[in-house]
Motif scaffolding. Structure first.
Motif, PDB file in Angstrom:
ATOM      1  N   GLU A  56       4.476  -3.932   4.885  1.00  0.00           N
ATOM      2  CA  GLU A  56       5.511  -2.913   4.775  1.00  0.00           C
ATOM      3  C   GLU A  56       5.491  -2.326   3.366  1.00  0.00           C
ATOM      4  N   PRO A  57       5.394  -1.013   3.245  1.00  0.00           N
ATOM      5  CA  PRO A  57       5.281  -0.414   1.915  1.00  0.00           C
ATOM      6  C   PRO A  57       6.575  -0.514   1.130  1.00  0.00           C
ATOM      7  N   GLU A  58       6.434  -0.374  -0.191  1.00  0.00           N
ATOM      8  CA  GLU A  58       7.624  -0.286  -1.012  1.00  0.00           C
ATOM      9  C   GLU A  58       8.411   0.959  -0.613  1.00  0.00           C
ATOM     10  N   LYS A  59       9.622   1.047  -1.077  1.00  0.00           N
ATOM     11  CA  LYS A  59      10.485   2.142  -0.670  1.00  0.00           C
ATOM     12  C   LYS A  59       9.810   3.492  -0.912  1.00  0.00           C
ATOM     13  N   ASN A  62      -1.749  -1.289   7.301  1.00  0.00           N
ATOM     14  CA  ASN A  62      -0.500  -0.675   6.864  1.00  0.00           C
ATOM     15  C   ASN A  62      -0.300   0.631   7.598  1.00  0.00           C
ATOM     16  N   LEU A  63       0.807   1.292   7.317  1.00  0.00           N
ATOM     17  CA  LEU A  63       1.129   2.534   8.020  1.00  0.00           C
ATOM     18  C   LEU A  63       0.978   3.766   7.147  1.00  0.00           C
ATOM     19  N   ILE A  64       0.647   3.590   5.881  1.00  0.00           N
ATOM     20  CA  ILE A  64       0.570   4.739   4.998  1.00  0.00           C
ATOM     21  C   ILE A  64      -0.865   5.003   4.570  1.00  0.00           C
ATOM     22  N   VAL A  65      -1.147   6.260   4.215  1.00  0.00           N
ATOM     23  CA  VAL A  65      -2.449   6.592   3.664  1.00  0.00           C
ATOM     24  C   VAL A  65      -2.524   6.010   2.248  1.00  0.00           C
ATOM     25  N   GLY A  66      -3.729   5.680   1.829  1.00  0.00           N
ATOM     26  CA  GLY A  66      -3.870   5.128   0.487  1.00  0.00           C
ATOM     27  C   GLY A  66      -3.582   3.641   0.452  1.00  0.00           C
ATOM     28  N   GLY A  67      -3.387   3.117  -0.752  1.00  0.00           N
ATOM     29  CA  GLY A  67      -3.272   1.678  -0.943  1.00  0.00           C
ATOM     30  C   GLY A  67      -1.862   1.142  -0.788  1.00  0.00           C
ATOM     31  N   SER A  68      -1.804  -0.119  -0.371  1.00  0.00           N
ATOM     32  CA  SER A  68      -0.503  -0.793  -0.275  1.00  0.00           C
ATOM     33  C   SER A  68      -0.647  -2.292  -0.518  1.00  0.00           C
ATOM     34  N   ASP A  94       2.403  -7.887  15.263  1.00  0.00           N
ATOM     35  CA  ASP A  94       2.851  -9.264  15.497  1.00  0.00           C
ATOM     36  C   ASP A  94       3.636  -9.795  14.310  1.00  0.00           C
ATOM     37  N   MET A  95       3.346  -9.231  13.120  1.00  0.00           N
ATOM     38  CA  MET A  95       4.002  -9.704  11.907  1.00  0.00           C
ATOM     39  C   MET A  95       4.080  -8.560  10.901  1.00  0.00           C
ATOM     40  N   VAL A  96       5.284  -8.320  10.389  1.00  0.00           N
ATOM     41  CA  VAL A  96       5.483  -7.329   9.334  1.00  0.00           C
ATOM     42  C   VAL A  96       5.854  -8.098   8.070  1.00  0.00           C
ATOM     43  N   VAL A  97       4.999  -8.010   7.051  1.00  0.00           N
ATOM     44  CA  VAL A  97       5.244  -8.776   5.830  1.00  0.00           C
ATOM     45  C   VAL A  97       5.697  -7.843   4.723  1.00  0.00           C
ATOM     46  N   LYS A  98       6.536  -8.367   3.865  1.00  0.00           N
ATOM     47  CA  LYS A  98       7.152  -7.555   2.817  1.00  0.00           C
ATOM     48  C   LYS A  98       7.123  -8.310   1.495  1.00  0.00           C
ATOM     49  N   GLU A  99       6.818  -7.576   0.434  1.00  0.00           N
ATOM     50  CA  GLU A  99       6.805  -8.178  -0.887  1.00  0.00           C
ATOM     51  C   GLU A  99       8.200  -8.673  -1.266  1.00  0.00           C
TER      52      GLU A  99
END
Length: 304
Positions: free
Chosen positions: A165-168, A57-63, A191-196
């Motif tokens: 991809e993180p939530e908003k 992911n792109l953010i620090v912490g959990g996603s 290669d792949m960006v997945v979103k909930e």
């Protein structure tokens, strides 16, 4: 409120009074983001001669990387998961499990690798700061596929990149003014960006619920649990991400608030083995769309 909790609020849900700090940190964020982008742009990834899929992911912490990795690995064969093992009390390479057989303690492995090892009876799990060494061991042990946990920033390794991809998030700046590890647009290197909601869905259940529960958790940005919590939660205790728990301290808080049980995540539960306390578990499962699995299987076949 602890300093780390205050900083998490600033990163993920900034208020107007956080603006001066964000402005002050902005030059450092730009420099840091530029360095990370340049590092990625000039990298020459090494081919290890084995299929490697990175879940990052792109953010620090959990996603949601850990439940996504568990769900993905459960649908593939001859998988070895490699993780750094954040929060563990050991160093170097540790073989956590081999085809489901547990070979280490949670203190040696860290909470997330142990959860993956316990959840995947047909997979293997290795933790190591040196991912190259771990990849070589996985190959020697006969792995046909490696899943690199939190591997997006390992730009020197050739792999199939999946980004969650993180939530908003209100604050899209790189660290230290924001929660992003790199500029937000580096997701397009994946290669792949997945979103909930589009590529996977969450199923949350509570095992052994009670009428009064004390939430005890050591995850990053714990406020993300709020939407899954039942009204029976009477109090919340937040520890730092990957922290270990003190049974006596938890019992005291339970007595003070009149809770009938602890409510914790599966990641927390693995560090409560042997606790003589009633435990309710917040279980999270991800259901990944078949199209995502097919694309990954296609990559695996093409890299053989």
């Amino acid at each position: 409120m602890r300093l780390d909790q205050a900083y998490e609020y600033l990163l993920f849900s900034p208020k107007w009074y956080h603006l001066p700090f964000i402005v002050l940190m902005l030059p450092f964020s730009i420099i840091y983001g530029a360095f990370m982008w340049l590092r990625r742009a000039v990298s020459s990834p090494k081919d290890f001669g084995i299929s490697i899929v990175s879940v990052g992911n792109l953010i620090v912490g959990g996603s949601g990387k850990t439940p996504f990795t568990i769900s993905l690995a459960s649908r593939l064969d001859d998988v070895t998961i490699i993780s750094r093992g954040y929060g563990r009390k050991s160093k170097g390479l540790v073989e956590v499990s081999c085809k489901g057989k547990i070979l280490a303690s949670v203190e040696q492995s860290g909470d997330e690798p142990m959860l993956m090892a316990l959840s995947l009876p047909k997979a293997s799990v290795i933790v190591s700061e040196d991912r190259h060494q771990a990849i070589r061991m996985a190959k020697e042990n006969g792995a046909k596929l490696i899943i690199l946990d939190d591997g997006f920033n390992r730009v020197e390794i050739k792999k199939f990149e999946i980004i969650l991809e993180p939530e908003k998030i209100k604050n899209v700046l790189p660290f230290p003014a924001g929660p992003f590890r790199e500029f937000w647009f580096t997701k397009y290197y994946a290669d792949m960006v997945v979103k909930e909601g589009r590529d996977f869905t969450r199923v949350v259940e509570i095992d052994e619920p009670q009428s009064k529960m004390l939430l005890v958790t050591a995850i990053a940005n714990p406020q993300r649990l709020d939407k899954y919590l039942p009204k029976e939660v009477v109090q919340k205790v937040y520890l730092k991400d990957h922290d270990y728990f003190d049974e006596g301290e938890i019992r005291k808080v339970m007595d003070d608030c009149g809770a009938d049980s602890i409510l914790c995540t599966s990641k927390d539960r693995v560090k409560m083995e042997g606790f003589d306390l009633p435990i309710s578990e917040l279980k999270l499962k991800l259901n990944i769309e078949d199209d995502i699995i097919k694309k990954i299987q296609s990559y695996i076949q093409s890299s053989l």
